[in-house]
Design a protein around this motif. Structure first.
Motif, PDB file in Angstrom:
ATOM      1  N   MET A  31       0.817  -1.205   0.000  1.00 25.93           N
ATOM      2  CA  MET A  31       0.000   0.000   0.000  1.00 25.93           C
ATOM      3  C   MET A  31       0.853   1.258   0.000  1.00 25.93           C
ATOM      4  O   MET A  31       0.494   2.270  -0.585  1.00 25.93           O
ATOM      5  CB  MET A  31      -0.918   0.019   1.228  1.00 25.93           C
ATOM      6  CG  MET A  31      -2.118  -0.897   1.121  1.00 25.93           C
ATOM      7  SD  MET A  31      -3.145  -0.737   2.576  1.00 25.93           S
ATOM      8  CE  MET A  31      -4.551  -1.725   2.107  1.00 25.93           C
ATOM      9  N   HIS A  32       1.947   1.197   0.690  1.00 22.66           N
ATOM     10  CA  HIS A  32       2.745   2.407   0.858  1.00 22.66           C
ATOM     11  C   HIS A  32       4.036   2.386   0.056  1.00 22.66           C
ATOM     12  O   HIS A  32       4.930   3.187   0.281  1.00 22.66           O
ATOM     13  CB  HIS A  32       3.055   2.606   2.349  1.00 22.66           C
ATOM     14  CG  HIS A  32       1.821   2.710   3.178  1.00 22.66           C
ATOM     15  ND1 HIS A  32       0.994   3.799   3.138  1.00 22.66           N
ATOM     16  CD2 HIS A  32       1.264   1.832   4.033  1.00 22.66           C
ATOM     17  CE1 HIS A  32      -0.024   3.612   3.963  1.00 22.66           C
ATOM     18  NE2 HIS A  32       0.112   2.420   4.510  1.00 22.66           N
ATOM     19  N   GLY A  33       4.101   1.478  -0.893  1.00 21.58           N
ATOM     20  CA  GLY A  33       5.304   1.402  -1.710  1.00 21.58           C
ATOM     21  C   GLY A  33       5.048   1.783  -3.149  1.00 21.58           C
ATOM     22  O   GLY A  33       5.609   1.186  -4.059  1.00 21.58           O
ATOM     23  N   THR A  34       4.189   2.734  -3.376  1.00 22.08           N
ATOM     24  CA  THR A  34       3.772   3.089  -4.729  1.00 22.08           C
ATOM     25  C   THR A  34       4.896   3.749  -5.515  1.00 22.08           C
ATOM     26  O   THR A  34       5.552   4.660  -5.036  1.00 22.08           O
ATOM     27  CB  THR A  34       2.586   4.069  -4.660  1.00 22.08           C
ATOM     28  OG1 THR A  34       1.589   3.489  -3.835  1.00 22.08           O
ATOM     29  CG2 THR A  34       2.029   4.307  -6.042  1.00 22.08           C
ATOM     30  N   GLN A  35       5.086   3.267  -6.738  1.00 24.23           N
ATOM     31  CA  GLN A  35       6.025   3.929  -7.628  1.00 24.23           C
ATOM     32  C   GLN A  35       5.379   5.199  -8.177  1.00 24.23           C
ATOM     33  O   GLN A  35       4.183   5.431  -8.045  1.00 24.23           O
ATOM     34  CB  GLN A  35       6.377   2.987  -8.778  1.00 24.23           C
ATOM     35  CG  GLN A  35       7.152   1.750  -8.337  1.00 24.23           C
ATOM     36  CD  GLN A  35       7.500   0.893  -9.529  1.00 24.23           C
ATOM     37  OE1 GLN A  35       7.236   1.252 -10.666  1.00 24.23           O
ATOM     38  NE2 GLN A  35       8.120  -0.251  -9.255  1.00 24.23           N
ATOM     39  N   HIS A  36       6.204   6.006  -8.823  1.00 26.20           N
ATOM     40  CA  HIS A  36       5.695   7.240  -9.406  1.00 26.20           C
ATOM     41  C   HIS A  36       4.774   6.919 -10.574  1.00 26.20           C
ATOM     42  O   HIS A  36       5.098   6.132 -11.457  1.00 26.20           O
ATOM     43  CB  HIS A  36       6.865   8.105  -9.882  1.00 26.20           C
ATOM     44  CG  HIS A  36       6.403   9.365 -10.559  1.00 26.20           C
ATOM     45  ND1 HIS A  36       5.793  10.375  -9.859  1.00 26.20           N
ATOM     46  CD2 HIS A  36       6.445   9.738 -11.865  1.00 26.20           C
ATOM     47  CE1 HIS A  36       5.495  11.345 -10.722  1.00 26.20           C
ATOM     48  NE2 HIS A  36       5.879  10.976 -11.934  1.00 26.20           N
ATOM     49  N   LEU A  37       3.605   7.527 -10.614  1.00 27.69           N
ATOM     50  CA  LEU A  37       2.644   7.332 -11.685  1.00 27.69           C
ATOM     51  C   LEU A  37       2.783   8.443 -12.711  1.00 27.69           C
ATOM     52  O   LEU A  37       3.052   9.599 -12.356  1.00 27.69           O
ATOM     53  CB  LEU A  37       1.202   7.336 -11.155  1.00 27.69           C
ATOM     54  CG  LEU A  37       0.605   5.988 -10.716  1.00 27.69           C
ATOM     55  CD1 LEU A  37       1.316   5.463  -9.496  1.00 27.69           C
ATOM     56  CD2 LEU A  37      -0.886   6.154 -10.432  1.00 27.69           C
ATOM     57  N   THR A  38       2.575   8.072 -13.951  1.00 31.23           N
ATOM     58  CA  THR A  38       2.499   9.111 -14.968  1.00 31.23           C
ATOM     59  C   THR A  38       1.202   9.889 -14.767  1.00 31.23           C
ATOM     60  O   THR A  38       0.307   9.464 -14.023  1.00 31.23           O
ATOM     61  CB  THR A  38       2.495   8.503 -16.382  1.00 31.23           C
ATOM     62  OG1 THR A  38       1.291   7.743 -16.542  1.00 31.23           O
ATOM     63  CG2 THR A  38       3.702   7.608 -16.586  1.00 31.23           C
ATOM     64  N   GLU A  39       1.100  11.019 -15.424  1.00 33.91           N
ATOM     65  CA  GLU A  39      -0.127  11.818 -15.309  1.00 33.91           C
ATOM     66  C   GLU A  39      -1.341  11.009 -15.772  1.00 33.91           C
ATOM     67  O   GLU A  39      -2.410  11.074 -15.164  1.00 33.91           O
ATOM     68  CB  GLU A  39       0.011  13.099 -16.144  1.00 33.91           C
ATOM     69  CG  GLU A  39      -1.203  14.008 -16.051  1.00 33.91           C
ATOM     70  CD  GLU A  39      -1.025  15.278 -16.866  1.00 33.91           C
ATOM     71  OE1 GLU A  39      -2.019  15.995 -17.050  1.00 33.91           O
ATOM     72  OE2 GLU A  39       0.106  15.534 -17.328  1.00 33.91           O
ATOM     73  N   GLN A  41      -1.713   7.703 -15.703  1.00 31.59           N
ATOM     74  CA  GLN A  41      -2.031   6.667 -14.737  1.00 31.59           C
ATOM     75  C   GLN A  41      -2.648   7.259 -13.468  1.00 31.59           C
ATOM     76  O   GLN A  41      -3.531   6.655 -12.852  1.00 31.59           O
ATOM     77  CB  GLN A  41      -0.771   5.867 -14.411  1.00 31.59           C
ATOM     78  CG  GLN A  41      -0.296   5.000 -15.573  1.00 31.59           C
ATOM     79  CD  GLN A  41       1.095   4.442 -15.341  1.00 31.59           C
ATOM     80  OE1 GLN A  41       1.895   5.011 -14.597  1.00 31.59           O
ATOM     81  NE2 GLN A  41       1.397   3.323 -16.000  1.00 31.59           N
ATOM     82  N   GLN A  42      -2.214   8.453 -13.096  1.00 31.10           N
ATOM     83  CA  GLN A  42      -2.792   9.105 -11.925  1.00 31.10           C
ATOM     84  C   GLN A  42      -4.262   9.445 -12.168  1.00 31.10           C
ATOM     85  O   GLN A  42      -5.111   9.295 -11.287  1.00 31.10           O
ATOM     86  CB  GLN A  42      -2.023  10.386 -11.590  1.00 31.10           C
ATOM     87  CG  GLN A  42      -2.521  11.102 -10.326  1.00 31.10           C
ATOM     88  CD  GLN A  42      -2.439  10.213  -9.107  1.00 31.10           C
ATOM     89  OE1 GLN A  42      -1.388   9.659  -8.793  1.00 31.10           O
ATOM     90  NE2 GLN A  42      -3.557  10.037  -8.419  1.00 31.10           N
ATOM     91  N   ARG A  43      -4.564   9.879 -13.380  1.00 28.48           N
ATOM     92  CA  ARG A  43      -5.960  10.158 -13.732  1.00 28.48           C
ATOM     93  C   ARG A  43      -6.784   8.881 -13.643  1.00 28.48           C
ATOM     94  O   ARG A  43      -7.937   8.881 -13.211  1.00 28.48           O
ATOM     95  CB  ARG A  43      -6.039  10.749 -15.140  1.00 28.48           C
ATOM     96  CG  ARG A  43      -5.560  12.190 -15.228  1.00 28.48           C
ATOM     97  CD  ARG A  43      -5.432  12.640 -16.669  1.00 28.48           C
ATOM     98  NE  ARG A  43      -6.673  12.448 -17.405  1.00 28.48           N
ATOM     99  CZ  ARG A  43      -6.734  12.161 -18.696  1.00 28.48           C
ATOM    100  NH1 ARG A  43      -5.627  12.010 -19.383  1.00 28.48           N
ATOM    101  NH2 ARG A  43      -7.894  12.005 -19.291  1.00 28.48           N
ATOM    102  N   TYR A  44      -6.176   7.756 -14.060  1.00 29.08           N
ATOM    103  CA  TYR A  44      -6.870   6.477 -13.979  1.00 29.08           C
ATOM    104  C   TYR A  44      -7.177   6.123 -12.530  1.00 29.08           C
ATOM    105  O   TYR A  44      -8.286   5.688 -12.199  1.00 29.08           O
ATOM    106  CB  TYR A  44      -5.985   5.391 -14.593  1.00 29.08           C
ATOM    107  CG  TYR A  44      -6.624   4.698 -15.750  1.00 29.08           C
ATOM    108  CD1 TYR A  44      -6.351   5.093 -17.047  1.00 29.08           C
ATOM    109  CD2 TYR A  44      -7.527   3.662 -15.558  1.00 29.08           C
ATOM    110  CE1 TYR A  44      -6.942   4.466 -18.128  1.00 29.08           C
ATOM    111  CE2 TYR A  44      -8.125   3.028 -16.634  1.00 29.08           C
ATOM    112  CZ  TYR A  44      -7.830   3.436 -17.917  1.00 29.08           C
ATOM    113  OH  TYR A  44      -8.423   2.817 -18.979  1.00 29.08           O
ATOM    114  N   ALA A  45      -6.205   6.278 -11.661  1.00 25.72           N
ATOM    115  CA  ALA A  45      -6.398   5.932 -10.251  1.00 25.72           C
ATOM    116  C   ALA A  45      -7.514   6.768  -9.643  1.00 25.72           C
ATOM    117  O   ALA A  45      -8.366   6.260  -8.891  1.00 25.72           O
ATOM    118  CB  ALA A  45      -5.092   6.132  -9.480  1.00 25.72           C
TER     119      ALA A  45
END
Length: 874
Positions: A31-39, A41-45
């Motif tokens: 849960m707390h080991g998230t890699q950096h998301l592209t813009e 992928q962040q919109r998807y989340a």
């Protein structure tokens, strides 16, 4: 058999779900080991959290063989890792009330025994048919395994039981392959002492190469190509769900807990004769396989076996013995007794052999033993059925089919009458009814035919025999007379009849009063959307309704006049337009008004998309209610006026033929909205506008509380309204108006009711003229083109052609043809002036047209507006 059902303690934010969860595993670390998301992928989340997760009851997180449940708001880091392709994520559609869902899902697989060919094509076809047949929007999403999810979202939410029944009916009626339907249960209420979360929908992003790719989504367009951006979610209203649910045949709606493809259809309700379990276990290849290798069958076939064992006294014991042998991949213990009991609680009636075969058990012989379902093998010996029939490959029902159909046909011939309505639609009436007629292909006629068949023979008719019987009813109707058929209200000679929708109960209103009766001379039809009217009571007053209408006294009087005319008037009807700011109880007020006259499922709904949908709504309702209008096209405005004044609509009978179908209606209409409710001077001239006041926060009450109170008074309110309506009918012949607004019949009847309402003479006409003037004034004040014409009329009496007026006005007021509310050329300008002429005349401006030497000219002549008219302010 796949274990996909979980339970847990709802009081804990993170709950261990089974005995195998003995370690904290790596879930919290993930849960707390998230890699950096592209813009992207962040919109998807964010999209997943806001649309799929928000407001949901539980989210199931699966990591390896470990499971835990978290409560929203969900851990965004975990969802982000899911989008990256690292974490599994399953969703339950249930909300906190445990009975409602915000979304539902069809799941078509391309693997396993429940696989379908080309699930993407099937999902796209389903989306198209959902929109075309029901007006339901949906999203099609490709799963990581190549299957398809078809998502439907509800606004604000819908009852799970009705959603499941509706979706199962849709899949069956469209003749599409079987699919899993989520939700898979009707509620999250405790079973066996614990709350069950049911089956979860697996989100598709885990296991992909790098998760969600840049510049593409897993949602597809109508051609099956991935969308380049996230799709907009267009929700289905709970009223749309209710409308479809009300049309579902009773036997299907009652089996809403059965998934699509698993419904056993018209199985006899009696459970007698199931006492020979050995014949089932020894004589059915499927049940032999189920007992010997049940732990390897699919989840759906596992439930099929349970359903065919449950009718027998020893069936539950065998089910528990077979369940205990199930061994999950991680080597833990199989199903516990409690988990198996939950499956038993959810089980449906016995599955048909045909349904079992459709779900993947292809080893069953084509003709086999000939019974309807495996359980029938253990019932035949004690059900007055001869074993020779079974040996011949004939089921008990098949053996009696010929006699069934002829016997039912003879009975129906003797107990029905047929007729056609004014549009030529076939209707039938049964002997035990005197005033109600039913569409020959409608739900009521269908149920009556099958009820007769079961009552007389013990079995329902098979599909082909039922079709013959239904065709006979239609043919009989066509040989009958063509007569007028009414919906909810009929007007006779000096009296009015209202269908209460309950049994065969009607209200009769005459000049000397009102009463209720069982038999009336008018012929009525009913639809699935119709609800029963609360019967009127004596001893009430009109003032009882006042507490439920959040408006001024003057506007309350307008509401009363509209309701009275809707009850007994013959039309044209005034359009009651309820306006007000957000939260001013416009919708609630409209529901109360409509429920006193024509209660129905989804009595107030979104405005239809086209004239055909408007005509369909008018066919199934007497009062049309449309909510939250923010404007409408001029064509739809004109169509609404035709509905209120008595007009016709022309459509093709079917998409496959060229026959024209003329439908005529005259219906009351109630609209709600914040701003202008639509274009069209005709609509504004026919409307009675009332304005709801803002409600302070400390004075707000829940709709549930208001509804309960309103229902307690509704009978007395209706009785008081009928008293006034009867008095109006009595006084109506003596009323003659020296002047009248456009809707003269409405005005004349309203004046006839003045005395019974205790109002002074002249109150009604003053109110109606003032209401008309204020509505026209507001309309002209909001219309930029009308304002320009009024200013030009004040300046000079100038004569110009339509082209000269168009050029002059656009240059003077700096307008283009594309400006909202501005005519798009000389011809449009001329037509617009013609429509505005009656309103401009009220404020002292005459539009004069004349022809000089072959040229058409338009001039504006100014005169003084009427004294005390609001137009003096223009």
């Amino acid at each position: 058999m796949i274990n996909t059902e979980f339970s847990g303690d709802s009081s804990l934010p993170n709950t261990r779900l089974d005995a195998s969860f003995t370690q904290e595993s790596s879930i919290s670390e993930t849960m707390h080991g998230t890699q950096h998301l592209t813009e992207e992928q962040q919109r998807y989340a964010t999209y997943i959290r806001n649309n799929f997760v928000a407001n949901q009851r539980r989210i199931l997180i699966t990591g390896g063989q470990n499971h835990c449940v978290i409560q929203p708001p969900s851990d965004q880091d975990y969802i982000s890792n899911h989008v990256l392709g690292k974490n599994r994520l399953g969703l339950s559609p249930f909300m906190d009330d445990k009975e409602n869902v915000r979304w539902a899902c069809f799941d078509f697989d391309n693997h396993g025994k429940d696989a379908v060919d080309n699930p993407v094509a099937i999902g796209l076809k389903l989306r198209k048919l959902l929109l075309q047949n029901h007006g339901w929007n949906s999203l099609v999403e490709i799963t990581k395994s190549g299957g398809v999810h078809v998502w439907i979202f509800f606004k604000p939410y819908a009852l799970a039981k009705k959603v499941r029944a509706a979706l199962g009916h849709i899949l069956q009626s469209l003749e599409l392959p079987c699919a899993e339907i989520f939700p898979k249960q009707d509620d999250l209420l405790p079973k066996n002492g614990k709350e069950t979360f049911g089956n979860m929908v697996n989100m598709p992003y885990f296991g992909g190469e790098g998760g969600v790719s840049e510049h593409r989504t897993l949602f597809v367009d109508d051609s099956g190509n991935p969308l380049s951006d996230l799709p907009t979610i267009i929700m289905v209203s709970c009223e749309q769900v209710e409308e479809l649910y009300q049309r579902i045949p009773v036997e299907i709606a009652d089996c809403s807990s059965v998934n699509a493809g698993e419904n056993n259809g018209n199985w006899p309700e009696d459970a007698e004769g199931y006492d020979d379990l050995n014949s089932v276990l020894e004589g059915c290849d499927f049940m032999k396989h189920w007992v010997e290798s049940g732990t390897a069958v699919t989840e759906s076939l596992w439930e099929a076996g349970i359903s065919n064992l449950l009718p027998f006294s020893g069936g539950a014991k065998i089910i528990h013995e077979a369940s205990s042998g199930y061994k999950p991949k991680n080597g833990t213990a199989g199903y516990t007794e409690e988990m198996t009991n939950r499956k038993i609680d959810r089980s449906s009636r016995p599955w048909k052999c045909e349904t079992i075969k459709n779900h993947g058990f292809n080893d069953c012989p084509e003709e086999g033993c000939g019974v309807n379902c495996p359980a029938d093998l253990g019932r035949a010996k004690n059900s007055n059925l001869q074993n020779t029939n079974v040996a011949k490959g004939q089921s008990p029902q098949q053996q009696k089919t010929g006699n069934n159909s002829s016997m039912v046909m003879d009975i129906i011939k003797s107990m029905t009458r047929g007729m056609r309505d004014e549009q030529g639609n076939p209707y039938v009436q049964f002997d035990d009814e005197s005033s109600i007629w039913h569409f020959t292909e409608g739900v009521h006629a269908t149920n009556r035919i099958q009820n007769i068949a079961i009552r007389e023979t013990g079995y329902p008719l098979l599909d082909n025999e039922f079709k013959k019987t239904s065709l006979f009813l239609t043919a009989k109707a066509w040989t009958g007379p063509q007569e007028e058929l009414y919906y909810r209200k009929a007007i006779g000679e000096n009296e009015v009849y209202i269908d209460t929708g309950a049994d065969e109960s009607f209200i009769r209103i005459r000049p000397d009063g009102w009463d209720t009766m069982k038999d009336v001379p008018a012929k009525f039809r009913r639809t699935q959307a119709m609800n029963a009217l609360i019967l009127p009571e004596e001893g009430g007053t009109i003032d009882l309704l006042r507490q439920f209408m959040n408006c001024s006294d003057n506007d309350y009087q307008k509401i009363i006049l509209c309701v009275l005319y809707y009850l007994v008037g013959s039309g044209p009807y005034p359009i009651l337009s309820i306006k007000g700011e957000q939260g001013s109880a416009k919708t609630t007020s409209a529901k109360f008004i409509i429920s006193m006259i024509d209660p129905s499922a989804g009595c107030i709904r979104a405005f239809p998309r086209n004239e055909a949908d408007l005509a369909v709504a008018a066919r199934s309702r007497y009062v049309l209610g449309f909510d939250n209008l923010s404007g409408m096209s001029r064509n739809m405005s004109d169509a609404l006026c035709r509905i209120a004044s008595g007009g016709s609509f022309s459509t093709r009978k079917l998409y496959t033929n060229e026959d024209e179908h003329i439908i005529e209606f005259c219906r009351p209409v109630v609209l709600t909205g914040i701003g202008s409710l639509g274009e069209g001077e005709d609509l504004q001239d026919r409307s009675i506008y009332v304005y709801m006041k803002a409600i302070p926060d400390h004075m707000r009450r829940s709709e549930e509380e208001l509804l309960a109170k309103f229902n307690s008074f509704q009978g007395k309110i209706l009785g008081a309204l009928l008293d006034v309506a009867a008095a109006g009918l009595k006084r109506l012949p003596e009323i003659k108006l020296e002047r009248s607004p456009r809707m003269a019949d409405f005005a004349r009847f309203s004046v006839a009711c003045e005395e019974a309402l205790g109002w002074k003479d002249g109150t009604v006409l003053d109110m109606l003229f003032k209401s008309r003037d204020e509505a026209v004034f507001d309309s002209l004040n909001e219309d930029p083109f009308a304002q320009a014409i009024i200013k030009e009329a004040h300046i000079a009496n100038t004569k110009r052609t339509a082209t000269e007026w168009d050029n002059y006005l656009r240059e003077t007021y700096r307008r283009s043809h594309n400006d909202t509310g501005w005519p798009k050329g000389p011809k449009a300008l001329s037509q617009r002036l013609e429509r505005l002429a009656p309103q401009l005349r009220l404020c002292g401006i005459e539009v004069v047209r004349e022809r000089v030497e072959g040229q058409k000219f338009i001039s504006l002549k100014q005169k003084k507006a009427d004294k005390n008219s609001p137009f003096e302010r223009l």
